[in-house]
Motif scaffolding. Structure first.
Motif, PDB file in Angstrom:
ATOM      1  N   PHE A   1       0.816  -1.212   0.000  1.00  0.00           N
ATOM      2  CA  PHE A   1       0.000   0.000   0.000  1.00  0.00           C
ATOM      3  C   PHE A   1       0.853   1.266   0.000  1.00  0.00           C
ATOM      4  O   PHE A   1       0.621   2.181  -0.797  1.00  0.00           O
TER       5      PHE A   1
ATOM      6  N   MET B   1      -7.476  -2.990  -1.819  1.00  0.00           N
ATOM      7  CA  MET B   1      -7.532  -2.044  -0.702  1.00  0.00           C
ATOM      8  C   MET B   1      -8.640  -2.414   0.275  1.00  0.00           C
ATOM      9  O   MET B   1      -8.486  -2.286   1.491  1.00  0.00           O
TER      10      MET B   1
ATOM     11  N   VAL C   1      -6.075   3.479   4.517  1.00  0.00           N
ATOM     12  CA  VAL C   1      -6.537   2.708   3.360  1.00  0.00           C
ATOM     13  C   VAL C   1      -7.966   3.101   3.000  1.00  0.00           C
ATOM     14  O   VAL C   1      -8.291   3.301   1.823  1.00  0.00           O
TER      15      VAL C   1
END
Length: 338
Positions: free
Chosen positions: A254, A267, A286
């Motif tokens: 990420f 995600m 996120v």
């Protein structure tokens, strides 16, 4: 917040092409694939999403009739035939074998015409899950990793040669491992072994670092399908090796991945894992990066009780709300950006 569910996510060009395909117009699909060129990860993703939409009509057949020499039309036809074969398999239609044979032939023809393109090989990998008894020799080869069972490792190798760490290809192998005619516990163990093995060598920035998270979600999905949930299931997310895998995916995928190339599905799975493991500041980051988009999974699979879209969305909104609230109080980086 009202989550937006769209298969294209933030890919605006793909959203336009999808809308046109649903209106039985193919020019936008042709143009977007021409612009995608040899960006193999993006090409794999876009052809997959386009095929799911186009499989309900003859729009690509019309494209092929107008431009019979178009390779993009040919590979899209292979994609669509594979999608139809998989749908027939899931619904246990009697014509599965016929549809599978047609899809296999179309994929092999596309692979012969464009040897550098990984997409036809991804189609062949997708079809492998129909062969749950592993009757085809290419579906019972042995991996270089001794802990893994026989499977379509040669097909995966062919994809990997053309596009190393192709996301869809490795997820197709996960689906194959789950579909094998083997005891349920053995299939799930193979999925965990495969996910951990891949994550152990996947490079920084690779979405394959999330495979252990997908394996953990699959465990819950299977338990819910059987009408039971291990009371310790959520606790597993805060224990090793699951916690380390989740934080590694956050730090090495990420945070290091180009934001424009992070899929909403990945995600969403990562946010779920971070929230369940009480890493609320990271989860909030996120969730913020996903907005305004969301995916139905894994929320529909980890929401306890009757499986409904509303229950999954309610869990998503709860997890987002709790994570952002905690981050505002404890995480200056997220609080400042949101």
């Amino acid at each position: 917040m009202r989550p937006v569910y769209h298969p294209a996510g933030a890919d605006d060009e793909l959203r336009v092409a999808l809308g046109d395909l649903q209106a039985v117009r193919w020019l936008s699909a042709r143009d977007i694939l021409a612009r995608t060129g040899t960006h193999w990860p993006l090409r794999t993703f876009r052809t997959q999403v386009l095929a799911v939409a186009a499989a309900r009509s003859d729009v690509v057949s019309a494209w092929l009739a107008e431009e019979p020499e178009s390779y993009d039309a040919q590979v899209m036809q292979a994609r669509i035939l594979a999608e139809r074969a998989l749908r027939a398999h899931r619904q246990q239609y009697s014509a599965v074998a016929h549809l599978e044979a047609g899809a296999r032939q179309a994929a092999l023809l596309a692979a012969h015409r464009a040897p550098q393109d990984p997409v036809p090989w991804v189609c062949l990998l997708a079809l492998s899950q129909i062969d749950s008894r592993q009757m085809r020799p290419e579906h019972r080869e042995w991996s270089s990793e001794p802990m893994l069972p026989s499977g379509p490792w040669g097909l995966l190798h062919n994809v990997n040669q053309r596009d190393p760490c192709n996301r869809e290809a490795f997820h197709r192998v996960l689906q194959f491992l789950l579909a094998r005619k083997a005891p349920r516990a053995a299939s799930l163990a193979a999925v965990f072994d495969f996910g951990r093995w891949v994550a152990s060598w996947a490079p920084v920035g690779s979405p394959l670092l999330l495979l252990p998270v997908y394996a953990q979600v699959e465990q819950c999905r299977q338990q819910l399908a059987q009408g039971r949930v291990d009371p310790l299931w959520r606790r597993q997310w805060v224990e090793e090796p699951t916690l380390t895998s989740t934080l590694k995916a956050f730090n090495e995928w990420f945070l290091k991945r180009d934001p424009h190339s992070r899929s909403v599905a990945d995600m969403s799975h990562l946010a779920s894992a971070l929230w369940i493991s009480h890493n609320f500041v990271e989860a909030a980051e996120v969730f913020a990066a996903m907005e305004p988009y969301a995916s139905r999974e894994p929320w529909g699979s980890v929401a306890e009780g009757p499986s409904t879209l509303d229950r999954g969305e309610a869990l998503f909104l709860r997890a987002r709300r709790e994570s952002l609230s905690f981050a505002r109080a404890h995480g200056p980086r997220v609080a400042a950006s949101h």
